[in-house]
Scaffold this active site. Structure first.
Site, PDB file in Angstrom:
ATOM      1  CE  LYS A 149     -39.430 -38.741 -13.867  1.00 39.24           C
ATOM      2  NZ  LYS A 149     -38.055 -39.328 -14.598  1.00 39.24           N
ATOM      3  CE1 TYR A 199     -40.265 -44.130 -16.280  1.00 34.57           C
ATOM      4  CE2 TYR A 199     -39.869 -44.542 -13.580  1.00 34.57           C
ATOM      5  CZ  TYR A 199     -40.113 -43.394 -15.069  1.00 34.57           C
ATOM      6  OH  TYR A 199     -40.561 -42.345 -14.839  1.00 34.57           O
ATOM      7  NE  ARG A 221     -42.687 -37.177 -25.240  1.00 37.15           N
ATOM      8  CZ  ARG A 221     -41.836 -37.915 -24.530  1.00 37.15           C
ATOM      9  NH1 ARG A 221     -42.400 -38.614 -23.304  1.00 37.15           N
ATOM     10  NH2 ARG A 221     -40.472 -37.969 -24.737  1.00 37.15           N
ATOM     11  CG  ASN A 239     -36.151 -36.404 -15.647  1.00 35.06           C
ATOM     12  OD1 ASN A 239     -36.871 -36.855 -14.836  1.00 35.06           O
ATOM     13  ND2 ASN A 239     -36.086 -36.629 -17.071  1.00 35.06           N
ATOM     14  CG  HIS A 298     -43.232 -40.308 -16.809  1.00 32.03           C
ATOM     15  ND1 HIS A 298     -42.335 -40.863 -17.628  1.00 32.03           N
ATOM     16  CD2 HIS A 298     -44.414 -40.314 -16.957  1.00 32.03           C
ATOM     17  CE1 HIS A 298     -42.867 -41.714 -18.260  1.00 32.03           C
ATOM     18  NE2 HIS A 298     -44.061 -41.486 -18.148  1.00 32.03           N
ATOM     19  CD  GLU A 342     -46.572 -44.060 -19.143  1.00 28.76           C
ATOM     20  OE1 GLU A 342     -45.324 -44.335 -19.708  1.00 28.76           O
ATOM     21  OE2 GLU A 342     -46.830 -42.684 -18.987  1.00 28.76           O
TER      22      GLU A 342
HETATM   23  P1  CMP Z   1     -38.724 -40.528 -17.919  1.00 32.54           P
HETATM   24  O1  CMP Z   1     -39.545 -39.678 -18.995  1.00 32.54           O
HETATM   25  O2  CMP Z   1     -39.386 -40.664 -16.791  1.00 32.54           O
HETATM   26  O3  CMP Z   1     -38.618 -41.859 -18.610  1.00 32.54           O
HETATM   27  C1  CMP Z   1     -37.487 -42.657 -18.129  1.00 32.54           C
HETATM   28  C2  CMP Z   1     -36.573 -42.099 -17.266  1.00 32.54           C
HETATM   29  O4  CMP Z   1     -35.119 -42.547 -17.145  1.00 32.54           O
HETATM   30  C3  CMP Z   1     -36.154 -40.650 -17.736  1.00 32.54           C
HETATM   31  O5  CMP Z   1     -37.367 -39.885 -17.628  1.00 32.54           O
HETATM   32  C4  CMP Z   1     -35.032 -40.217 -17.189  1.00 32.54           C
HETATM   33  O6  CMP Z   1     -35.057 -39.477 -15.699  1.00 32.54           O
HETATM   34  C5  CMP Z   1     -34.369 -41.649 -16.824  1.00 32.54           C
HETATM   35  N1  CMP Z   1     -33.017 -41.938 -17.458  1.00 32.54           N
HETATM   36  C6  CMP Z   1     -31.624 -41.922 -16.943  1.00 32.54           C
HETATM   37  N2  CMP Z   1     -30.648 -42.129 -17.835  1.00 32.54           N
HETATM   38  C7  CMP Z   1     -31.468 -42.016 -19.114  1.00 32.54           C
HETATM   39  C8  CMP Z   1     -31.143 -42.189 -20.319  1.00 32.54           C
HETATM   40  N3  CMP Z   1     -29.826 -42.057 -20.810  1.00 32.54           N
HETATM   41  N4  CMP Z   1     -31.904 -42.220 -21.392  1.00 32.54           N
HETATM   42  C9  CMP Z   1     -33.270 -42.108 -21.043  1.00 32.54           C
HETATM   43  N5  CMP Z   1     -33.569 -41.749 -19.796  1.00 32.54           N
HETATM   44  C10 CMP Z   1     -32.923 -41.881 -18.986  1.00 32.54           C
END
Ligand code: CMP
Length: 138
Positions: A10, A50, A86, A113, A116, A127
């Site tokens: 990211k 998304y 994961r 974070n 992904h 994806e």
């Molecule tokens: P990702 O695995 O990229 O999938 C969706 C993303 O939404 C997740 O990582 C987080 O970076 C973001 N996100 C923000 N808030 C939340 C939340 N409350 N729960 C899950 N994903 C979140």
């Protein structure tokens, strides 16, 4: 069994200059990078990727963050690649991520974070096809 999964480094981790360190984690776990591209996602591209989260309260912030800078997108291949990736990523919220995981070591917040990874075989297929055409996949 041998699987493929879609991984995104990211904007926060690209900006921190840790693409190489994260690639090393993939390789150390036995995951092979079989396709890769750097891309600055448009609003429409991030929203489409998304789309399953469209109704979630964090959708707007998620799309804003994912379009805030370039991302590094790759297909990882290996034995149980989806769950293995994961495992090495750690929990979505870096505050809950186990020590030694990518998110524990490189991530700042639930939005920023670092990575992904696809969560299941069906989503991995969707994806991967979203970002890579068949001639880009060996
Ligand atoms: P990702 O695995 O990229 O999938 C969706 C993303 O939404 C997740 O990582 C987080 O970076 C973001 N996100 C923000 N808030 C939340 C939340 N409350 N729960 C899950 N994903 C979140």
């Amino acid at each position: 069994s041998k699987e493929r999964t879609l991984s995104i480094i990211k904007p926060d981790a690209v900006a921190k200059n840790v693409i190489g360190q994260i690639y090393q984690r993939f390789e150390d776990a036995g995951l092979k990078i079989v396709a890769a591209k750097m891309k600055h996602l448009s609003q429409a591209e991030a929203e489409g990727f998304y789309a399953v989260h469209k109704e979630r309260p964090f959708f707007g912030e998620l799309v804003a963050f994912m379009t805030s800078g370039p991302v590094m997108i790759q297909v990882l291949e290996g034995d149980n690649a989806i769950s293995k990736n994961r495992d090495i990523m750690g929990a979505t919220n870096p505050k809950e991520a186990a020590a030694g995981t990518i998110r524990a070591d490189f991530a700042e917040s639930i939005d920023a974070n670092a990575v992904h990874g696809s969560d299941a075989p069906e989503t991995a297929a969707v994806e991967i096809a979203y970002f890579f055409s068949s001639i880009e996949l060996n």
